[in-house]
Scaffold this motif. Sequence first.
Motif, PDB file in Angstrom:
ATOM      1  N   SER A 124      66.017  55.076  69.032  1.00  9.74           N
ATOM      2  CA  SER A 124      65.227  54.346  70.038  1.00  9.74           C
ATOM      3  C   SER A 124      65.344  55.011  71.400  1.00  9.74           C
ATOM      4  O   SER A 124      64.373  55.078  72.164  1.00  9.74           O
ATOM      5  N   THR A 125      66.545  55.500  71.714  1.00 12.43           N
ATOM      6  CA  THR A 125      66.762  56.101  73.029  1.00 12.43           C
ATOM      7  C   THR A 125      65.851  57.308  73.232  1.00 12.43           C
ATOM      8  O   THR A 125      65.324  57.516  74.331  1.00 12.43           O
ATOM      9  N   ILE A 126      65.659  58.116  72.186  1.00 13.29           N
ATOM     10  CA  ILE A 126      64.830  59.319  72.325  1.00 13.29           C
ATOM     11  C   ILE A 126      63.418  58.941  72.756  1.00 13.29           C
ATOM     12  O   ILE A 126      62.876  59.479  73.732  1.00 13.29           O
ATOM     13  N   GLN A 127      62.802  57.974  72.064  1.00 14.03           N
ATOM     14  CA  GLN A 127      61.403  57.678  72.397  1.00 14.03           C
ATOM     15  C   GLN A 127      61.286  57.016  73.774  1.00 14.03           C
ATOM     16  O   GLN A 127      60.322  57.249  74.501  1.00 14.03           O
ATOM     17  N   ILE A 128      62.297  56.206  74.141  1.00 17.56           N
ATOM     18  CA  ILE A 128      62.275  55.566  75.465  1.00 17.56           C
ATOM     19  C   ILE A 128      62.432  56.639  76.551  1.00 17.56           C
ATOM     20  O   ILE A 128      61.718  56.639  77.565  1.00 17.56           O
ATOM     21  N   ALA A 129      63.341  57.582  76.335  1.00 20.40           N
ATOM     22  CA  ALA A 129      63.548  58.665  77.313  1.00 20.40           C
ATOM     23  C   ALA A 129      62.285  59.511  77.461  1.00 20.40           C
ATOM     24  O   ALA A 129      61.902  59.890  78.580  1.00 20.40           O
ATOM     25  N   MET A 130      61.612  59.797  76.337  1.00 19.70           N
ATOM     26  CA  MET A 130      60.381  60.602  76.385  1.00 19.70           C
ATOM     27  C   MET A 130      59.291  59.911  77.205  1.00 19.70           C
ATOM     28  O   MET A 130      58.507  60.571  77.885  1.00 19.70           O
ATOM     29  N   ALA A 131      59.229  58.576  77.127  1.00 16.75           N
ATOM     30  CA  ALA A 131      58.208  57.845  77.890  1.00 16.75           C
ATOM     31  C   ALA A 131      58.601  57.710  79.359  1.00 16.75           C
ATOM     32  O   ALA A 131      57.748  57.766  80.250  1.00 16.75           O
ATOM     33  N   THR A 278      53.928  41.370  89.187  1.00 10.35           N
ATOM     34  CA  THR A 278      54.921  40.758  90.081  1.00 10.35           C
ATOM     35  C   THR A 278      55.561  41.776  91.022  1.00 10.35           C
ATOM     36  O   THR A 278      56.359  41.409  91.877  1.00 10.35           O
ATOM     37  N   ASN A 279      55.243  43.090  90.833  1.00  7.52           N
ATOM     38  CA  ASN A 279      55.957  44.106  91.617  1.00  7.52           C
ATOM     39  C   ASN A 279      55.088  45.368  91.681  1.00  7.52           C
ATOM     40  O   ASN A 279      54.790  45.963  90.632  1.00  7.52           O
ATOM     41  N   ASN A 280      54.691  45.806  92.884  1.00  6.73           N
ATOM     42  CA  ASN A 280      53.805  46.981  92.968  1.00  6.73           C
ATOM     43  C   ASN A 280      54.545  48.301  92.688  1.00  6.73           C
ATOM     44  O   ASN A 280      53.951  49.371  92.715  1.00  6.73           O
ATOM     45  N   LYS A 281      55.848  48.210  92.405  1.00  9.43           N
ATOM     46  CA  LYS A 281      56.605  49.403  91.988  1.00  9.43           C
ATOM     47  C   LYS A 281      56.954  49.336  90.493  1.00  9.43           C
ATOM     48  O   LYS A 281      57.838  50.055  90.022  1.00  9.43           O
ATOM     49  N   GLY A 282      56.277  48.449  89.765  1.00  5.71           N
ATOM     50  CA  GLY A 282      56.629  48.239  88.349  1.00  5.71           C
ATOM     51  C   GLY A 282      55.516  48.598  87.388  1.00  5.71           C
ATOM     52  O   GLY A 282      54.330  48.479  87.708  1.00  5.71           O
ATOM     53  N   LEU A 283      55.909  49.072  86.194  1.00  8.85           N
ATOM     54  CA  LEU A 283      54.962  49.354  85.117  1.00  8.85           C
ATOM     55  C   LEU A 283      55.446  48.683  83.835  1.00  8.85           C
ATOM     56  O   LEU A 283      56.665  48.582  83.596  1.00  8.85           O
ATOM     57  N   LEU A 284      54.486  48.252  83.016  1.00  8.96           N
ATOM     58  CA  LEU A 284      54.798  47.680  81.701  1.00  8.96           C
ATOM     59  C   LEU A 284      54.227  48.624  80.653  1.00  8.96           C
ATOM     60  O   LEU A 284      53.085  49.090  80.800  1.00  8.96           O
ATOM     61  N   LEU A 285      54.996  48.919  79.616  1.00  7.93           N
ATOM     62  CA  LEU A 285      54.483  49.841  78.603  1.00  7.93           C
ATOM     63  C   LEU A 285      55.027  49.538  77.219  1.00  7.93           C
ATOM     64  O   LEU A 285      56.074  48.890  77.075  1.00  7.93           O
ATOM     65  N   TRP A 286      54.285  50.018  76.220  1.00  9.33           N
ATOM     66  CA  TRP A 286      54.607  49.855  74.804  1.00  9.33           C
ATOM     67  C   TRP A 286      54.763  51.257  74.223  1.00  9.33           C
ATOM     68  O   TRP A 286      53.874  52.105  74.398  1.00  9.33           O
ATOM     69  N   VAL A 287      55.888  51.519  73.587  1.00  9.08           N
ATOM     70  CA  VAL A 287      56.184  52.883  73.141  1.00  9.08           C
ATOM     71  C   VAL A 287      56.531  52.871  71.653  1.00  9.08           C
ATOM     72  O   VAL A 287      57.415  52.104  71.238  1.00  9.08           O
ATOM     73  N   VAL A 288      55.844  53.680  70.856  1.00  8.01           N
ATOM     74  CA  VAL A 288      56.179  53.770  69.434  1.00  8.01           C
ATOM     75  C   VAL A 288      56.428  55.231  69.034  1.00  8.01           C
ATOM     76  O   VAL A 288      55.857  56.154  69.618  1.00  8.01           O
ATOM     77  N   ALA A 289      57.300  55.396  68.055  1.00 15.75           N
ATOM     78  CA  ALA A 289      57.572  56.740  67.514  1.00 15.75           C
ATOM     79  C   ALA A 289      58.114  56.586  66.104  1.00 15.75           C
ATOM     80  O   ALA A 289      58.630  55.520  65.730  1.00 15.75           O
ATOM     81  N   ASP A 290      57.995  57.666  65.320  1.00 21.43           N
ATOM     82  CA  ASP A 290      58.598  57.693  63.981  1.00 21.43           C
ATOM     83  C   ASP A 290      60.085  57.986  64.167  1.00 21.43           C
ATOM     84  O   ASP A 290      60.460  59.092  64.572  1.00 21.43           O
ATOM     85  N   ASN A 291      60.922  57.000  63.866  1.00 19.97           N
ATOM     86  CA  ASN A 291      62.370  57.144  64.101  1.00 19.97           C
ATOM     87  C   ASN A 291      62.992  58.238  63.247  1.00 19.97           C
ATOM     88  O   ASN A 291      64.014  58.824  63.628  1.00 19.97           O
TER      89      ASN A 291
END
Length: 312
Positions: A124-131, A278-291
């Motif tokens: 999970s860490t790899i795909q989160i770091a890549m994003a 709620t925050n102009n310095k914030g982003l929301l995202l959805w990240v998927v990868a083949d583990n």
Amino acid sequence: MKIAILGASGLVGRTMLSQLEQCCWMSSPPLLLTSERSAGIKLNFRDEELVCHAVNENSFNGIEIALFSAGGSVSKKYAPIAVEAGAVVIDNSSAFRMDSNIPLVVPEINPTLTTGIIANPNCSTIQIAMALQPLHKEFGLLEAHITTLQAVSGAGKEAQQELKNKTVTQLDVLPKIGDPLPNGSFTEEEKVVNELRKIMSLPTLGITCLATRVPVWNGHSASIRAIFSTEVDREKAIQALALFPGVEVAKSEHEFKTATEITGKGEVAVGRLRLDPTNNKGLLLWVVADNLLKGAALNAVQIAGQIAEARS
Ligand SMILES: NC(=O)c1ccc[n+]([C@@H]2O[C@H](COP(=O)([O-])OP(=O)(O)OC[C@H]3O[C@@H](n4cnc5c(N)ncnc54)[C@H](OP(=O)(O)O)[C@@H]3O)[C@@H](O)[C@H]2O)c1
């Protein structure tokens, strides 16, 4: 370049073997190592069948790169032996990841040509770091709040068998991966927090993580709320993600990939990219990868490929 795979009969090991089929830098087919249980089984590699051998203390003689995916205790026992025999060990277990002398590598972020042991991060860490890395370079990451939804393949071949044996009415979501810790987390959550800080060289990054196991065959998903030091711009975020190697990004806020759709692909897919209302310095995202690919085997084979190319 002579390669060995320790844990070749497992989900990650088999995926490593299929990834190596496309690598022209190997001088001979890889040596396949397992426990006594799988010794003698045959696995396909290009147009031949390779036999698995039970690992022993002499298995690594003459091996230049050893890809390990047989669990932490096996890595702790055999990685020093393989290094002593002259191999570079690329280890998929968590045994050495937080050792300050051992690099924890995502090749697109912090490549290395070191000798000795190289740790492959948590899936999970790899795909989160890549994003997050391209967004960090653009806006300066301050905080990341993460919920992972992790497939059963992340827990190995026995977990996939267990899912097969369940009926539909038994399928469930578990907010628990790994062992409990005194701070209220489970070990998988701590891995994401600590490993992300190490890979991105952000030791004080504010991170929270809830890791869940979901009844999905393969492919991990993560929902992330990221807070930056500067105001964010959605178009710039998309551009930064699109330019980062190994990442694909959906243009519309409503577009996304699923774990099943990303299965078999090497990319990390970012979708549902929205400004945080709620925050102009914030982003929301959805990240998927083949583990099993970018989360494990592909990342390890990329590291091996960089070493092989540097030596050729
Ligand atoms: N699955 C993922 O998405 C993922 C992602 C990142 C990292 N990882 C890590 O990668 C490692 C392997 O995971 P996996 O999912 O491939 O597990 P798996 O499907 O259960 O496979 C385990 C492999 O390790 C071998 N093994 C077990 N005990 C051994 C021993 N005492 N000596 C030698 N070989 C032994 C097994 O051989 P036998 O067939 O002989 O039992 C098998 O080849 C783990 O450390 C895991 O945490 C997994």
